[in-house]
Design a protein around this motif. Structure first.
Motif, mmCIF file in Angstrom:
data_model
loop_
_atom_site.group_PDB
_atom_site.id
_atom_site.type_symbol
_atom_site.label_atom_id
_atom_site.label_comp_id
_atom_site.label_asym_id
_atom_site.label_seq_id
_atom_site.Cartn_x
_atom_site.Cartn_y
_atom_site.Cartn_z
ATOM 1 N N ARG A 216 62.258 11.125 5.514
ATOM 2 C CA ARG A 216 60.894 11.509 5.869
ATOM 3 C C ARG A 216 60.141 10.286 6.367
ATOM 4 O O ARG A 216 60.098 9.261 5.686
ATOM 5 N N ARG A 232 69.424 24.059 -5.559
ATOM 6 C CA ARG A 232 67.976 23.781 -5.490
ATOM 7 C C ARG A 232 67.562 22.743 -6.524
ATOM 8 O O ARG A 232 66.513 22.851 -7.161
ATOM 9 N N ASP A 237 59.292 16.282 -4.209
ATOM 10 C CA ASP A 237 58.536 17.425 -3.688
ATOM 11 C C ASP A 237 58.935 17.726 -2.251
ATOM 12 O O ASP A 237 59.048 18.898 -1.857
ATOM 13 N N TYR A 238 59.156 16.678 -1.452
ATOM 14 C CA TYR A 238 59.471 16.901 -0.046
ATOM 15 C C TYR A 238 60.822 17.602 0.113
ATOM 16 O O TYR A 238 60.957 18.543 0.903
ATOM 17 N N ARG A 240 62.295 19.483 -2.077
ATOM 18 C CA ARG A 240 62.129 20.866 -2.545
ATOM 19 C C ARG A 240 61.472 21.724 -1.464
ATOM 20 O O ARG A 240 61.837 22.895 -1.279
ATOM 21 N N HIS A 241 60.520 21.127 -0.742
ATOM 22 C CA HIS A 241 59.864 21.853 0.354
ATOM 23 C C HIS A 241 60.865 22.197 1.455
ATOM 24 O O HIS A 241 60.874 23.321 1.972
ATOM 25 N N LEU A 242 61.721 21.226 1.821
ATOM 26 C CA LEU A 242 62.732 21.487 2.853
ATOM 27 C C LEU A 242 63.673 22.605 2.437
ATOM 28 O O LEU A 242 64.019 23.487 3.236
ATOM 29 N N ALA A 244 63.122 25.003 0.254
ATOM 30 C CA ALA A 244 62.406 26.280 0.226
ATOM 31 C C ALA A 244 62.274 26.861 1.626
ATOM 32 O O ALA A 244 62.397 28.070 1.828
ATOM 33 N N ALA A 245 62.044 25.996 2.606
ATOM 34 C CA ALA A 245 61.900 26.456 3.993
ATOM 35 C C ALA A 245 63.209 26.998 4.546
ATOM 36 O O ALA A 245 63.211 27.774 5.504
ATOM 37 N N GLU A 247 65.511 28.592 2.615
ATOM 38 C CA GLU A 247 66.049 29.424 1.532
ATOM 39 C C GLU A 247 66.990 30.510 2.021
ATOM 40 O O GLU A 247 68.089 30.685 1.518
#
Length: 256
Positions: A216, A232, A237-238, A240-242, A244-245, A247
């Motif tokens: 990042r 997962r 946090d970043y 986890r965001h990737l 989730a996007a 999924e």
């Protein structure tokens, strides 16, 4: 011994007030025979790392070592290029439009000091799933997938042990992507290759790689195994965001 060691890698463009720091303090190692992924959004520095390793960018600092042998500056000798080769994102742009497949491969083989060029060309084309009928075609006569197979054959001509793969399927139709990924999987197994693969697609990385680094803004945020990716189990946090996007795609891993 690790195939690749990168430590405290910094890559920048421009100077003084115009300087842009594209990669900052990145470090990772890749074991021999491993497939290692670099993921992150566009502009995160993934491809820049590959270009610094292969000598396409001169403005970098830190340490890059291949099989324990440190490289410096932009110069890479023949021994380096016999060990390390790169496959680029756009197979059309990476092939000379006026050079036939035969010329692309024969020039590469001769540059690497290889003998029995005719026999080697035939073997390379077979290895990437193209028959001898493709030997005298030009890039405009090939589909995107066929062009990428030629680009892979060119990279294999030097008989390298490490392949740097810069989004090798992102410019291809979805229907063709899986064929190229499966080809790369087979080649890695048959030739005992080590891969460093850049992709923005987590499903591709989950399908192809053993471990990965999340990038990042030019920094390495987190390293994890692909088992942790599928589970997962990201810590940042970043990351986890990737995940989730992506999924829906991770459930399928990658197109088969």
């Amino acid at each position: 011994m690790n195939m690749l060691n990168v430590s405290d890698l910094n890559v920048w463009f421009g100077h003084d007030a115009d300087r842009v720091d594209a990669v900052r303090g990145v470090g990772f190692e890749v074991a021999q025979g491993e497939s290692y992924g670099l993921v992150g959004e566009s502009g995160s520095g993934k491809s820049t790392i590959l270009r610094a390793i292969t000598g396409l960018i001169a403005t970098w600092s830190g340490r890059i070592a291949v099989e324990g042998r440190q490289v410096t500056g932009r110069h890479r000798d023949r021994a380096f290029h016999k060990t390390v080769q790169m496959v680029f994102q756009d197979p059309y742009a990476s092939l000379h439009p006026r050079h036939s497949v035969d010329r692309v491969l024969s020039e590469t083989l001769r540059l690497q000091g290889m003998d029995n060029v005719d026999r080697r060309i035939g073997r390379l084309l077979e290895d990437v799933g193209l028959g001898g009928g493709f030997r005298f075609r030009y890039p405009h006569q090939l589909s995107g997938g066929q062009r990428q197979r030629v680009a892979i054959a060119r990279a294999l001509a030097a008989e390298p042990r490490l392949l740097l793969l810069d989004e090798p399927t992102s410019a291809l139709d979805v229907s063709v992507q899986a064929e190229i990924l499966n080809l790369l999987t087979d080649l890695r197994r048959e030739r005992d290759l080590t891969y460093v693969m850049v992709s923005h697609d987590l499903s591709v990385i989950a399908h192809m790689c053993d471990r990965l680094a999340v990038m990042r803004h030019g920094e390495l945020v987190e390293q994890m195994t692909t088992a942790q990716l599928r589970g997962r189990a990201a810590k940042s946090d970043y990351a986890r965001h990737l995940i989730a996007a992506s999924e829906g795609y991770l459930r399928e891993d990658a197109p088969h």
